[in-house]
Design a protein around this motif. Sequence first.
Motif, PDB file in Angstrom:
ATOM      1  N   GLU A 166      -1.230   3.905   8.849  1.00  0.00           N
ATOM      2  CA  GLU A 166      -0.511   5.020   7.949  1.00  0.00           C
ATOM      3  C   GLU A 166       0.915   4.219   7.918  1.00  0.00           C
ATOM      4  OE1 GLU A 166      -1.405   6.979   5.864  1.00  0.00           O
ATOM      5  OE2 GLU A 166      -3.440   6.498   6.297  1.00  0.00           O
ATOM      6  N   LYS A 167       1.470   4.637   6.734  1.00  0.00           N
ATOM      7  CA  LYS A 167       2.809   4.130   6.847  1.00  0.00           C
ATOM      8  C   LYS A 167       3.874   5.445   7.143  1.00  0.00           C
ATOM      9  CE  LYS A 167       5.889   1.689   4.044  1.00  0.00           C
ATOM     10  NZ  LYS A 167       5.459   0.216   4.826  1.00  0.00           N
ATOM     11  N   GLU A 168       5.089   4.773   7.840  1.00  0.00           N
ATOM     12  CA  GLU A 168       5.869   5.656   8.348  1.00  0.00           C
ATOM     13  C   GLU A 168       6.876   5.998   7.036  1.00  0.00           C
ATOM     14  OE1 GLU A 168       5.241   3.318  10.227  1.00  0.00           O
ATOM     15  OE2 GLU A 168       4.033   4.317  11.618  1.00  0.00           O
ATOM     16  N   GLU A 169       7.529   7.208   6.875  1.00  0.00           N
ATOM     17  CA  GLU A 169       8.381   7.423   5.812  1.00  0.00           C
ATOM     18  C   GLU A 169       9.676   6.631   5.980  1.00  0.00           C
ATOM     19  OE1 GLU A 169       8.683   8.816   2.968  1.00  0.00           O
ATOM     20  OE2 GLU A 169       6.766   9.114   3.361  1.00  0.00           O
ATOM     21  N   HIS A 194       0.738  -1.082   0.002  1.00  0.00           N
ATOM     22  CA  HIS A 194       0.016   0.010   0.044  1.00  0.00           C
ATOM     23  C   HIS A 194       0.880   1.139  -0.022  1.00  0.00           C
ATOM     24  CE1 HIS A 194      -3.226   2.662   0.699  1.00  0.00           C
ATOM     25  NE2 HIS A 194      -2.381   3.275   1.562  1.00  0.00           N
ATOM     26  N   ASN A 195       0.899   1.917  -1.000  1.00  0.00           N
ATOM     27  CA  ASN A 195       1.753   3.109  -1.200  1.00  0.00           C
ATOM     28  C   ASN A 195       3.240   2.922  -0.822  1.00  0.00           C
ATOM     29  OD1 ASN A 195      -0.441   4.681  -2.016  1.00  0.00           O
ATOM     30  ND2 ASN A 195      -0.652   5.842  -0.114  1.00  0.00           N
ATOM     31  N   GLU A 196       3.787   2.017  -1.902  1.00  0.00           N
ATOM     32  CA  GLU A 196       5.196   1.654  -1.730  1.00  0.00           C
ATOM     33  C   GLU A 196       5.949   1.963  -2.993  1.00  0.00           C
ATOM     34  OE1 GLU A 196       6.567   0.806   0.890  1.00  0.00           O
ATOM     35  OE2 GLU A 196       5.209  -0.543   2.041  1.00  0.00           O
ATOM     36  N   GLU A 244       1.619   0.716 -11.244  1.00  0.00           N
ATOM     37  CA  GLU A 244       2.175   1.274 -12.238  1.00  0.00           C
ATOM     38  C   GLU A 244       3.509   0.736 -12.439  1.00  0.00           C
ATOM     39  OE1 GLU A 244       0.017   3.089 -10.528  1.00  0.00           O
ATOM     40  OE2 GLU A 244      -1.586   2.620 -12.138  1.00  0.00           O
ATOM     41  N   ARG A 245       4.240   0.990 -11.194  1.00  0.00           N
ATOM     42  CA  ARG A 245       5.616   0.933 -11.207  1.00  0.00           C
ATOM     43  C   ARG A 245       6.023  -0.841 -11.357  1.00  0.00           C
ATOM     44  NH1 ARG A 245       8.709   5.014  -8.181  1.00  0.00           N
ATOM     45  NH2 ARG A 245       7.683   6.716  -8.958  1.00  0.00           N
ATOM     46  N   VAL A 246       5.262  -1.326 -10.639  1.00  0.00           N
ATOM     47  CA  VAL A 246       5.320  -2.812 -10.693  1.00  0.00           C
ATOM     48  C   VAL A 246       5.088  -3.343 -12.264  1.00  0.00           C
ATOM     49  CG1 VAL A 246       4.210  -5.157 -10.127  1.00  0.00           C
ATOM     50  CG2 VAL A 246       4.424  -3.344  -8.441  1.00  0.00           C
ATOM     51  N   LEU A 247       4.078  -2.717 -12.913  1.00  0.00           N
ATOM     52  CA  LEU A 247       3.767  -3.148 -14.288  1.00  0.00           C
ATOM     53  C   LEU A 247       5.131  -2.806 -15.104  1.00  0.00           C
ATOM     54  CD1 LEU A 247       0.064  -2.379 -14.874  1.00  0.00           C
ATOM     55  CD2 LEU A 247       1.175  -4.707 -14.589  1.00  0.00           C
ATOM     56  N   SER A 300      -2.109   5.181  -3.918  1.00  0.00           N
ATOM     57  CA  SER A 300      -2.448   6.531  -4.578  1.00  0.00           C
ATOM     58  C   SER A 300      -1.307   7.030  -5.184  1.00  0.00           C
ATOM     59  CB  SER A 300      -3.245   7.255  -3.583  1.00  0.00           C
ATOM     60  OG  SER A 300      -2.482   7.418  -2.641  1.00  0.00           O
ATOM     61  N   ASP A 301      -0.236   6.243  -4.876  1.00  0.00           N
ATOM     62  CA  ASP A 301       1.086   6.926  -5.236  1.00  0.00           C
ATOM     63  C   ASP A 301       1.703   6.223  -6.508  1.00  0.00           C
ATOM     64  OD1 ASP A 301       1.677   4.463  -4.406  1.00  0.00           O
ATOM     65  OD2 ASP A 301       3.316   4.926  -3.269  1.00  0.00           O
ATOM     66  N   GLY A 302       1.003   5.376  -7.116  1.00  0.00           N
ATOM     67  CA  GLY A 302       1.400   4.690  -8.595  1.00  0.00           C
ATOM     68  C   GLY A 302       2.180   3.315  -8.215  1.00  0.00           C
TER      69      GLY A 302
END
Length: 321
Positions: A316-319, A6-8, A44-47, A39-41
Motif C-alpha cells: 500500500e502506498k504511503e501519502e 500504481h495509483n500515482e 487517463e492522466r498519462v494519456l 483505481s485513481d485514474g
Amino acid sequence: MVIPTHNEAGLIEKKLDDVARQDYPRERLVVVVVDSASSDGTPERVLEWSRARGAGVILLREPTRLGKSRALNNVLRSLGREVEVVVVTDADSYWPDPGTLARAVSYLSDPSVGAVSCLKRPVGGGVVEGVYRDFYNTVRLAESSVFATPVFHGELAVFRRSLLEELGGFPEDIGADDSHTATLVAVRGYRAITPGDIWCTELVPGRGYLRWRVRRAQHLVQHFARSLLMIPEAPGPFRKVLVLETYLHLVSPWLLVLSAALLLASAASGSILALAVLVLGTALLVVRPYRTWVVQQVILVLAALRNIVTRELVWEKEEKH
Ligand code: GDD
Ligand code: MN
C-alpha cells in the motif's frame, strides 16, 4: 525508460514533466509507463499528458496488480530489438539536473559497467532520514569506487539490456528488485555503480514514515538473505562489500538486541556496570548519528520479523505530496 505506476494520479504528470525537462536526444528515448490496475485514474492522466504535450508516452496497462517487478518484466518482454539500455524510475522521484539521464547512461560506454544508480536527496522526513541518507550516500560512493554497490535505488536504475536478458528479467519474489539485480550484475563481473554526479530527490511520506522504512528494510533483508549463497562467486573486491553489507543488514541489528537484553538481565540481577552501560547507551541517543544508527537497527529487526508474516511484495502506498 520505464515508469512503473500504481495509483500515482497525484504525481505522474509532475514526473512526466520532470522527464521531459531532461536534456536527452528524443529520437533515442522511448518512455513507457506501465500501470497495474490503478483505481485513481493514473492511466487517463498519462494519456491526457501525452495528448496535451504532443509527446509520445507509451502506456501499458495491466488489468491486475502483481507487483512492480512483474510489471517491469512485462515491459522487458515487449521491447524492440534496438533497445540497448533500460532505465527504471519511480513516479515519486525527480532528477533536478537536466543532464542526469544523459550522464547516467554515458557511464555504460565503459564496457566494464553493467548498471548505474543515483545518490538520493530526501524531501521531507526530518533529521533521522537526512542523517541516514548522508551516511548511505557516502557508503554507496565508497562501494562504487571499490567495484560495485549492492544497493540500488528505484529513483534511477540503469541497466544494460543484454544483462537483464541474461538474468531473465527482474526477480519477482524479492521486494528489492533493483538492488538484487544490481548485485547479480556485479556477481557476473560487471560494475554496478552510483557515481558522485547523479542525484535524485525522493519524496518521503509524512504519515506512515516508520511503516515505509520497515517495508523497504524488509526488501533489503530479503535481498541480502538471497545473496548469501552468491558471496563465494562474487569478484574479489565485491565479495568484501557484500560480506560487510550482509553483516550490517542481517547480523549487526541482532547483536544490538542481544547485547541490550544481556545488559538488562545483568542489570536486573544487580550489576552496576551493566546498568551504567545501559544508562550511557540511552543517554547517547541525544547524539544524532548514534540515534539514526539505533533507529536503523530497530527497523532492521522489525523488518526481519515482519518478513516471517508477509514479504510485502505488493504494498500500500504511503501519502506523499
Ligand atoms: N506497475 C506497477 N505495479 N507499479 C508499481 C506497483 C505495482 O504493483 N507497486 C508500486 N509501483 C510503482 C509505484 O507507483 C512507484 O512509481 C514505484 O513503483 C515505487 O513504489 P513506491 O511505493 O514509491 O516504493 P518505495 O519508494 O517505497 O520503494 C522503494 O524500494 C523498493 C524496494 O524496496 C523503491 O525504490 C522501489 O522502486 C523499490 O522496488
Ligand atoms: Mn518511492
